[in-house]
Structure formats: structure tokens, C-alpha cells
Design an enzyme around this catalytic site. Structure first.
Site, mmCIF file in Angstrom:
data_model
loop_
_atom_site.group_PDB
_atom_site.id
_atom_site.type_symbol
_atom_site.label_atom_id
_atom_site.label_comp_id
_atom_site.label_asym_id
_atom_site.label_seq_id
_atom_site.Cartn_x
_atom_site.Cartn_y
_atom_site.Cartn_z
ATOM 1 N N ARG A 86 43.123 -46.464 13.861
ATOM 2 C CA ARG A 86 44.377 -47.201 13.966
ATOM 3 C C ARG A 86 45.467 -46.529 13.133
ATOM 4 N NH1 ARG A 86 43.393 -52.485 11.788
ATOM 5 N NH2 ARG A 86 41.956 -52.957 13.447
ATOM 6 N N ARG A 95 41.216 -41.160 19.659
ATOM 7 C CA ARG A 95 40.194 -41.552 18.685
ATOM 8 C C ARG A 95 39.827 -40.331 17.850
ATOM 9 N NH1 ARG A 95 34.147 -43.074 20.273
ATOM 10 N NH2 ARG A 95 34.256 -40.867 20.757
ATOM 11 N N ASP A 98 34.166 -40.569 15.142
ATOM 12 C CA ASP A 98 33.037 -41.156 15.851
ATOM 13 C C ASP A 98 31.909 -41.294 14.845
ATOM 14 O OD1 ASP A 98 31.504 -42.078 18.023
ATOM 15 O OD2 ASP A 98 30.748 -40.064 18.442
ATOM 16 N N ASP A 100 28.043 -42.410 14.822
ATOM 17 C CA ASP A 100 26.887 -42.815 15.619
ATOM 18 C C ASP A 100 25.701 -43.122 14.705
ATOM 19 O OD1 ASP A 100 28.292 -42.510 17.957
ATOM 20 O OD2 ASP A 100 27.369 -40.596 18.498
HETATM 21 P P1 ATP Z 1 27.557 -41.094 22.736
HETATM 22 O O1 ATP Z 1 26.898 -42.381 22.332
HETATM 23 O O2 ATP Z 1 26.957 -40.460 23.957
HETATM 24 O O3 ATP Z 1 27.651 -40.112 21.588
HETATM 25 P P2 ATP Z 1 30.234 -41.958 22.240
HETATM 26 O O4 ATP Z 1 29.828 -41.850 20.794
HETATM 27 O O5 ATP Z 1 31.472 -41.224 22.642
HETATM 28 O O6 ATP Z 1 29.042 -41.464 23.173
HETATM 29 P P3 ATP Z 1 31.371 -44.529 21.966
HETATM 30 O O7 ATP Z 1 32.509 -44.769 22.885
HETATM 31 O O8 ATP Z 1 31.688 -44.120 20.553
HETATM 32 O O9 ATP Z 1 30.381 -43.472 22.639
HETATM 33 O O10 ATP Z 1 30.448 -45.822 21.847
HETATM 34 C C1 ATP Z 1 30.300 -46.715 22.896
HETATM 35 C C2 ATP Z 1 29.324 -47.815 22.494
HETATM 36 O O11 ATP Z 1 28.002 -47.318 22.318
HETATM 37 C C3 ATP Z 1 29.586 -48.516 21.189
HETATM 38 O O12 ATP Z 1 30.589 -49.485 21.275
HETATM 39 C C4 ATP Z 1 28.219 -49.142 20.855
HETATM 40 O O13 ATP Z 1 28.161 -50.504 21.241
HETATM 41 C C5 ATP Z 1 27.248 -48.366 21.743
HETATM 42 N N1 ATP Z 1 26.071 -47.810 21.054
HETATM 43 C C6 ATP Z 1 24.803 -47.899 21.538
HETATM 44 N N2 ATP Z 1 23.933 -47.309 20.720
HETATM 45 C C7 ATP Z 1 24.668 -46.798 19.674
HETATM 46 C C8 ATP Z 1 24.308 -46.080 18.497
HETATM 47 N N3 ATP Z 1 23.025 -45.733 18.236
HETATM 48 N N4 ATP Z 1 25.310 -45.739 17.634
HETATM 49 C C9 ATP Z 1 26.602 -46.077 17.895
HETATM 50 N N5 ATP Z 1 26.997 -46.780 18.999
HETATM 51 C C10 ATP Z 1 26.039 -47.134 19.886
HETATM 52 CA CA CA Z 2 28.906 -39.968 19.744
HETATM 53 CA CA CA Z 3 29.965 -43.427 19.121
#
Ligand code: ATP
Ligand code: CA
Ligand code: CA
Length: 165
Positions: A86, A95, A98, A100
């Protein structure tokens, strides 16, 4: 009820703006809001793949200790992404961070698509396994039953991931 502390591995990535500053800010917020940082990998640079217009990614893996339950942990990481996103959204319009959740102790979690841990694509991604191997080489993937170094050695991903010094 207080949950016992778990070791959780997170992968942080940024490919826009002042990537190091943004990732450092995320690490600080994680330490303050989620739990102490136990280990932190080096910086890794990953060339953008497929779309050549995209700047390259900077990634790090961290290990944290937390007593937060998985759903709460996800809420917190999404909130940190939003806080940092934001601040910068107006400037760069994308964005910038990230976060994960890669591993949560040795638990297998599937919260109706909202959260899957281990991260379902971790074993296919060099930009995840390279930094993770640096801090969690002997940690065993609870579904695949192989450790991170073994997953890395059998990886079929030719994306260039460079460890920065
Ligand atoms: P990827 O997950 O393939 O790396 P991304 O990180 O770009 O793709 P995002 O748009 O950041 O995907 O996340 C989308 C959704 O994924 C999140 O809102 C969350 O609910 C879901 N999600 C599922 N499993 C996980 C995880 N292990 N860590 C983070 N987010 C997760
Ligand atoms: Ca990711
Ligand atoms: Ca993510």
C-alpha cells in the site's frame, strides 16, 4: 490457549522498486508481529522468466519461530504484504512484496485452497529451493519425504538463480 512454537520457513520476494529495502522492511515486520527470525539466507537474484519486461526478482528464505496457528500466520503475512504494498502502490502501481509460507514445522495443511503447506510448488522452483537449502538443507519435506538438498539436486528448473555476495 498458547500453541507450542513452530519453526516456519518463509520465502520473501520482490521485483519492483527498492527490492532490498522492501524485503528488509518485511523481515522487520515479521519479527515484530509474527515471531523471532532464527535464520536468514543470503540474497538470491532470479532472472524473470517468460516475460522479459519484468525486472528480475530478489529472494530470501527465512526461518522464524512462532506460536501462531497456520490461518493466523497467513492473515499476518497477507497484512504485511498489504502494508508494504500500500505504501508503494501509488508510486509504482504493482505488488512489491510476496511472502509465501513454505513449511510449517512438519505439518501438512490444506485450508480449503486458502492455505496449502508445504507450498505446493516449492519442489519445482529453483528460486525457492536454492535459498531454502542454505538454511534448511536437511529439513525433510513432510509429503515427499526427501530433504531440501535432495529436492534441489533432482530439480528440473533451469531458471538462473544467482547467490549475491
Ligand atoms: P504462488 O503461490 O504460485 O507463488 P503467488 O505467490 O503469486 O503464487 P499470491 O497471489 O501471492 O500467489 O497468493 C494467492 C493466495 O494463495 C493467497 O491469498 C493465499 O490465500 C494462497 N496460499 C495458499 N497456500 C499458500 C502458502 N503456502 N503461502 C502463501 N499463500 C498461500
Ligand atoms: Ca509466490
Ligand atoms: Ca504469495
Amino acid at each position: 490457549m498458547q500453541l507450542e512454537c513452530k519453526t516456519v520457513y518463509l520465502l520473501l520476494g520482490s521485483n519492483l522498486g527498492d527490492r532490498r529495502t522492501i524485503i528488509n522492511a518485511a523481515v522487520e515486520l515479521i519479527a515484530r508481529q509474527i515471531g523471532p527470525i532464527i535464520l536468514r539466507s543470503s540474497w538470491y537474484e532470479t532472472a524473470a522468466w517468460g516475460n522479459e519486461d519484468q525486472p528480475s526478482f530478489l529472494n530470501i528464505a527465512i526461518a522464524i519461530s512462532t506460536n501462531k496457528a497456520p490461518a493466523e500466520l497467513l492473515t499476518e503475512t497477507l497484512a504485511i504484504e498489504e502494508t508494504l504494498g500500500r505504501i508503494r502502490k501509488d508510486r509504482w502501481g504493482a505488488r512489491l512484496i510476496d511472502i509465501d509460507i513454505i513449511l510449517y514445522g512438519d505439518e501438512i495443511i490444506d485450508l480449503a485452497g486458502r492455505l496449502q503447506v508445504p507450498h505446493p510448488r516449492m519442489q519445482d522452483r529453483r528460486f525457492v529451493l536454492e535459498p531454502l537449502a542454505e538454511i534448511a538443507g536437511t529439513v525433510v519435506h513432510p509429503i515427499l519425504q526427501r530433504n531440501i538438498l535432495t529436492l534441489l539436486s533432482s530439480l528440473n528448473d533451469n531458471l538462473a538463480v544467482t547467490k549475491l555476495i
